[in-house]
Design an enzyme around this catalytic site. Sequence first.
Site, PDB file in Angstrom:
ATOM      1  N   ARG A   1      -0.036  -5.211   9.097  1.00 36.00           N
ATOM      2  CA  ARG A   1       1.295  -4.699   8.762  1.00 36.00           C
ATOM      3  C   ARG A   1       1.901  -4.107  10.017  1.00 36.00           C
ATOM      4  O   ARG A   1       1.248  -3.306  10.710  1.00 36.00           O
ATOM      5  CB  ARG A   1       1.223  -3.648   7.659  1.00 36.00           C
ATOM      6  CG  ARG A   1       2.601  -3.255   7.139  1.00 36.00           C
ATOM      7  CD  ARG A   1       2.551  -2.272   5.998  1.00 36.00           C
ATOM      8  NE  ARG A   1       3.507  -2.645   4.963  1.00 36.00           N
ATOM      9  CZ  ARG A   1       3.910  -1.824   3.996  1.00 36.00           C
ATOM     10  NH1 ARG A   1       3.425  -0.597   3.923  1.00 36.00           N
ATOM     11  NH2 ARG A   1       4.780  -2.238   3.091  1.00 36.00           N
TER      12      ARG A   1
ATOM     13  N   GLY B   1       7.000  -1.982  -3.359  1.00 34.72           N
ATOM     14  CA  GLY B   1       6.492  -0.621  -3.264  1.00 34.72           C
ATOM     15  C   GLY B   1       7.074   0.303  -4.310  1.00 34.72           C
ATOM     16  O   GLY B   1       6.549   0.439  -5.411  1.00 34.72           O
ATOM     17  N   ARG B   2       8.186   0.937  -3.985  1.00 37.74           N
ATOM     18  CA  ARG B   2       8.752   1.948  -4.890  1.00 37.74           C
ATOM     19  C   ARG B   2       9.099   1.371  -6.261  1.00 37.74           C
ATOM     20  O   ARG B   2       8.946   2.052  -7.281  1.00 37.74           O
ATOM     21  CB  ARG B   2       9.980   2.583  -4.238  1.00 37.74           C
ATOM     22  CG  ARG B   2       9.634   3.509  -3.077  1.00 37.74           C
ATOM     23  CD  ARG B   2      10.885   4.057  -2.409  1.00 37.74           C
ATOM     24  NE  ARG B   2      10.552   5.025  -1.371  1.00 37.74           N
ATOM     25  CZ  ARG B   2      10.224   4.719  -0.122  1.00 37.74           C
ATOM     26  NH1 ARG B   2      10.162   3.440   0.238  1.00 37.74           N
ATOM     27  NH2 ARG B   2       9.940   5.659   0.759  1.00 37.74           N
TER      28      ARG B   2
ATOM     29  N   TYR C   1       1.963   5.133  13.094  1.00 33.17           N
ATOM     30  CA  TYR C   1       0.573   5.547  13.171  1.00 33.17           C
ATOM     31  C   TYR C   1      -0.082   4.990  14.435  1.00 33.17           C
ATOM     32  O   TYR C   1       0.598   4.401  15.280  1.00 33.17           O
ATOM     33  CB  TYR C   1      -0.149   5.176  11.877  1.00 33.17           C
ATOM     34  CG  TYR C   1       0.483   5.864  10.682  1.00 33.17           C
ATOM     35  CD1 TYR C   1       0.628   7.251  10.654  1.00 33.17           C
ATOM     36  CD2 TYR C   1       1.006   5.136   9.615  1.00 33.17           C
ATOM     37  CE1 TYR C   1       1.234   7.898   9.599  1.00 33.17           C
ATOM     38  CE2 TYR C   1       1.623   5.774   8.543  1.00 33.17           C
ATOM     39  CZ  TYR C   1       1.728   7.159   8.547  1.00 33.17           C
ATOM     40  OH  TYR C   1       2.357   7.804   7.498  1.00 33.17           O
TER      41      TYR C   1
ATOM     42  N   GLN D   1      -5.769  -1.558   2.967  1.00 30.97           N
ATOM     43  CA  GLN D   1      -5.156  -1.334   4.275  1.00 30.97           C
ATOM     44  C   GLN D   1      -6.014  -0.345   5.054  1.00 30.97           C
ATOM     45  O   GLN D   1      -6.225   0.790   4.608  1.00 30.97           O
ATOM     46  CB  GLN D   1      -3.740  -0.781   4.108  1.00 30.97           C
ATOM     47  CG  GLN D   1      -3.002  -0.602   5.429  1.00 30.97           C
ATOM     48  CD  GLN D   1      -1.652   0.080   5.236  1.00 30.97           C
ATOM     49  OE1 GLN D   1      -1.600   1.270   4.920  1.00 30.97           O
ATOM     50  NE2 GLN D   1      -0.573  -0.647   5.441  1.00 30.97           N
TER      51      GLN D   1
ATOM     52  N   ALA E   1      -3.190   3.239   2.643  1.00 30.44           N
ATOM     53  CA  ALA E   1      -3.782   3.473   3.959  1.00 30.44           C
ATOM     54  C   ALA E   1      -5.096   4.233   3.809  1.00 30.44           C
ATOM     55  O   ALA E   1      -5.133   5.342   3.277  1.00 30.44           O
ATOM     56  CB  ALA E   1      -2.813   4.261   4.837  1.00 30.44           C
TER      57      ALA E   1
ATOM     58  N   PRO F   1       0.836  -1.205   0.000  1.00 25.86           N
ATOM     59  CA  PRO F   1       0.000   0.000   0.000  1.00 25.86           C
ATOM     60  C   PRO F   1       0.869   1.253   0.000  1.00 25.86           C
ATOM     61  O   PRO F   1       1.801   1.371   0.789  1.00 25.86           O
ATOM     62  CB  PRO F   1      -0.804  -0.122   1.300  1.00 25.86           C
ATOM     63  CG  PRO F   1      -0.005  -1.051   2.161  1.00 25.86           C
ATOM     64  CD  PRO F   1       0.708  -1.983   1.243  1.00 25.86           C
TER      65      PRO F   1
END
Length: 381
Positions: free
Chosen positions: A240, A342-343, A192, A107, A65, A29
């Site tokens: 996660r 991801g990236r 978070y 997510q 998210a 995500p």
Amino acid sequence: MTRKLFTPVTLPTPDGSGLEVGNRAFVAPMCQYSVTARDGVPTDWHLSHLGAFAAGGFGLVVVEATGVEARGRISPLDLGLWDAGQVPAHTRIVDFIHGQRRLAGVQLGHAGGKASTYPMLPGHNDGATVPEEEGGWSTVSASSGPVLEGLDPARELTEEDIAGVVASFVAAARRAEEAGYDVVQIHAAHGYLIHQFLSPLTNRRTDGYGGDLRGRSRLLREVVTAVRQEWPDSKPLGVRVSGTDWVDDGLQISEVAEVLRGLAAEGLVSWVDVSSGGLTDGSTIPAGPGYQVPLAQHVTRTLADAGLGEDTVVVSAVGAVDSASQAETILVTGQAHAVSIGRAALRNPHWAALAAAALRVPRGEIPHAPQFFRAGFGSAS
């Protein structure tokens, strides 16, 4: 030639049916900060962004998210599932991903004291709190005070407030089911709200939600338990985590692995994605190729030692996993059961198809949308 990365993996489910993912390349995500209307509703950008990964061959595409409360968004430009009006746009994305014969996950998160920040986009004051006059809001956390330097102080949640947060996760999961998502992932990483409770860096509570590891992990256990009761038994539930805060007095991988062992043993989670960091300035993080993989390996081995193998809980590694050979090595050496990209996926949404070609998967078995066949993945044409 069979390659581990492109063999199916089954995410276990409470009803025993399991959910088979076509390959072990998942999309992590990644926030896009693109809800310009600030209403949490996915836009055409999200459809294009996420749909490209499905067409590019990833087995599981996980949506960024998504706030379970409006005040839980990382920035005002984030997605949400706190309102029924947001469901149809999510359904549109899920339907497209399913149309590519891929699976869709979402997510669910709450940013806590790291909410109401400027989006991580060029030209924005990244790392600062958005003031109320610019559309920001007051934030909440495990304890009062700023979660990170530069952020406004957060208010400590009361036990009644905490019950409301848990209920918000449950309601968001209900809307995720309505939208057709195959998998829900609870966001307990990257500094978070749930991570703010888990870490001694930000949890200074003296009640049942603080103190020792059992107290600090109570919110995570309550969220997972409540969502698992609402989420269909035929669908997997994931989490996660940040495996470490990368500082001596912060959260440690041994603690995280122990919490995950308990959740998996109780049948509450069947997929774990192991990331790290989020509650420091990052200066102590030894970032580099696959730098978080040892954390996933620690979790994988801890669970296996407890008799919790891939048939009970799937562990995915994430973080600077860029090449096909690197991903394949992680899997064949047993460091994890899947990889989250991801990236590298942002740089090339066709990463999965190109990885399959690089690993010499037969051309007819390379995952991609049929419209891309003339691209010649796996051939010299």
